[in-house]
Motif scaffolding. Structure first.
Motif, PDB file in Angstrom:
ATOM      1  N   ARG A 293      -8.859   6.868   3.980  1.00  0.00           N
ATOM      2  CA  ARG A 293      -9.948   6.673   3.034  1.00  0.00           C
ATOM      3  C   ARG A 293      -9.357   6.531   1.635  1.00  0.00           C
ATOM      4  N   VAL A 295     -10.387   6.979  -1.741  1.00  0.00           N
ATOM      5  CA  VAL A 295     -11.526   7.685  -2.314  1.00  0.00           C
ATOM      6  C   VAL A 295     -11.902   7.124  -3.685  1.00  0.00           C
ATOM      7  N   LEU A 313     -11.892  18.766  -1.687  1.00  0.00           N
ATOM      8  CA  LEU A 313     -12.075  17.590  -0.843  1.00  0.00           C
ATOM      9  C   LEU A 313     -11.238  17.720   0.430  1.00  0.00           C
ATOM     10  N   VAL A 317     -12.567  17.817   4.337  1.00  0.00           N
ATOM     11  CA  VAL A 317     -12.111  16.829   5.312  1.00  0.00           C
ATOM     12  C   VAL A 317     -11.401  17.513   6.478  1.00  0.00           C
ATOM     13  N   LEU A 328      -6.171  10.764   2.737  1.00  0.00           N
ATOM     14  CA  LEU A 328      -7.014  10.473   1.582  1.00  0.00           C
ATOM     15  C   LEU A 328      -6.140   9.968   0.454  1.00  0.00           C
ATOM     16  N   LEU A 330      -6.163   8.675  -3.706  1.00  0.00           N
ATOM     17  CA  LEU A 330      -6.854   8.562  -4.981  1.00  0.00           C
ATOM     18  C   LEU A 330      -5.857   8.060  -6.015  1.00  0.00           C
TER      19      LEU A 330
END
Length: 446
Positions: A293, A295, A313, A317, A328, A330
């Motif tokens: 993902r 994010v 987060l 998850v 994840l 970012l």
């Protein structure tokens, strides 16, 4: 933390950096067919009608970008000057390469900026100035206005960095103290044709913020610069405040604006950014068997607060990783309001804040990385954080929460064995934050 998570994290972060390689980005952006140069698929330059091609660039990735320009244009390039951070230089034919201090400017950067202005002013109407910009250029090209000294610039830069100001705020001030930022390099080169390629280190990729926008119109004003100082409570040298106040009163020339004729023959293109790094990381994580993902690519805010949010987060998850591991991603750029005497950088502070929140948690590994290979005035690019980071640091006699209070993440993370050291990477597209959550009882595919 299991060893395979760290091994996978290194591979994913390496892929992020490779996907945003500045040399490769310039090679992709420039296409040469005989004497026809296509730039970013958006404009054409007839080199047969060009007198000379001059390359002018600055930033942590500037040498890598210049190498890409040379690969495509070769002998078409007559001369050039590049200013980059210490350790980020390269031997480039027909180009002077200046290495200088960052993030607080020094006299070597002033010399590089002076040479850039000299080459720009020497360009004629038939010449092409290829400007190569990446993050760090604002500090690496100090060109103070009359009445403001290098010491003044150093003082205001240091104060703004410690205040937690965003890069947009910092550059709003710096542009109004510069003879090169805020469109002034384009003004120096006019009426030559100016083509700018930029590797973005700012959230959103705004060209007027990248490198303080030396070749594009500036929408900010002296009033905006004064508001930054006021809102951040920054004390600056008297000469700096006097110049900004004089500008606000109309006694100094404003930076060139959108319809100024100096931009009549100027164009600019972003050729690489944070999203490229995130997508490269995602491809590698998927190859390794993770459900991925992306994010966000616009993360901003205080580093320790962002670290706390990313930890939350990760915990949320973690409950979902029942059948397959999750990655994840970012991107963005956090800030640090310096309140202590410690040593570190925004990525290390974020990682340490993450580690505090993840203490004792298994099956989770996080990392925060500066894609340029440097994080603050340290040798690290960032750091890992997992459920054992706090314990490992404590075993060395250090306290994680105390280190956070003193902005002293580097010694703690070094003791914990969690620093990430890459050296100069050849790019600079903000930061990448990675969270790997393993499936309980399962191992991600190698």
């Amino acid at each position: 933390m299991t060893a395979h998570l760290r091994e996978h994290a290194r591979a994913i972060l390496h892929a992020a950096i490779a996907a945003a390689d500045a040399r490769a980005a310039v090679v992709r952006a420039l296409s040469l067919d005989g004497d026809r140069l296509t730039v970013a698929g958006a404009e054409e330059v007839d080199l047969a009608a060009i007198g000379r091609v001059r390359v002018i660039g600055a930033g942590k990735a500037a040498a890598a970008m210049a190498s890409g320009a040379l690969e495509v244009l070769g002998e078409w390039i007559a001369e050039g000057t590049i200013t980059t951070k210490d350790g980020h230089g390269a031997d480039l034919p027909r180009m002077d390469v200046w290495e200088a201090a960052h993030p607080v400017p020094d006299a070597r950067g002033m010399a590089g900026a002076a040479e850039a202005l000299r080459l720009a002013r020497g360009a004629g109407p038939r010449d092409l100035v290829l400007c190569l910009l990446s993050g760090g250029a604002s500090a690496l090209w100090p060109a103070p206005v009359p009445g403001v000294t290098l010491a003044d610039l150093r003082g205001v830069t240091d104060a703004l960095l410690r205040s937690g100001a965003t890069i947009h705020e910092i550059n709003t001030v710096r542009k109004h103290l510069s003879r090169i930022g805020g469109g002034w390099l384009a003004a120096a080169a006019a009426p030559a044709r100016v083509v700018t390629l930029a590797v973005s280190d700012v959230v959103g990729g705004a060209l007027e913020v990248i490198a303080s926008g030396p070749t594009v119109p500036d929408s900010t004003t002296y009033e905006d610069a004064l508001e930054v100082l006021e809102s951040r409570g920054v004390a600056v040298p008297p000469a700096v405040r006097a110049h900004l106040q004089a500008g606000d009163a109309g006694e100094r020339v404003e930076t060139p604006k959108e319809f100024d004729t100096v931009f009549a023959r100027a164009s600019a293109h972003v050729v690489a950014g944070n999203r490229d790094a995130l997508q490269g990381a995602a491809r590698e994580a998927e190859r390794l068997g993770y459900r991925v993902r992306i994010v966000a690519d616009d993360v901003e805010g205080e580093a320790r607060s962002v670290g706390e949010q990313v930890a939350l987060l990760a915990m949320n998850v973690r409950a979902e990783a029942s059948d397959a591991p999750i990655a994840l991603l970012l991107g963005g750029e956090t800030t640090v309001t310096v309140q202590g005497p410690g040593r570190g950088g925004r990525n290390q502070e974020l990682a340490l804040a993450l580690a505090v929140e993840l203490e004792g948690v298994g099956e989770v590994l996080a990392a925060s990385l500066g894609t340029d290979g440097t994080d603050g005035p340290t040798d690290a690019a960032g750091a890992f954080a997992d459920g054992g980071t706090v314990t490992r640091g404590h075993a060395a006699g250090l306290d994680a929460r105390d280190a956070l209070r003193r902005n002293d993440a580097h010694p703690f993370l070094h003791a914990a064995g969690d620093l990430i050291v890459t050296g100069p990477t050849g790019t600079n597209v903000n930061d990448v934050i990675l969270v790997l959550v393993d499936a309980p009882g399962a191992s991600a595919a190698a």
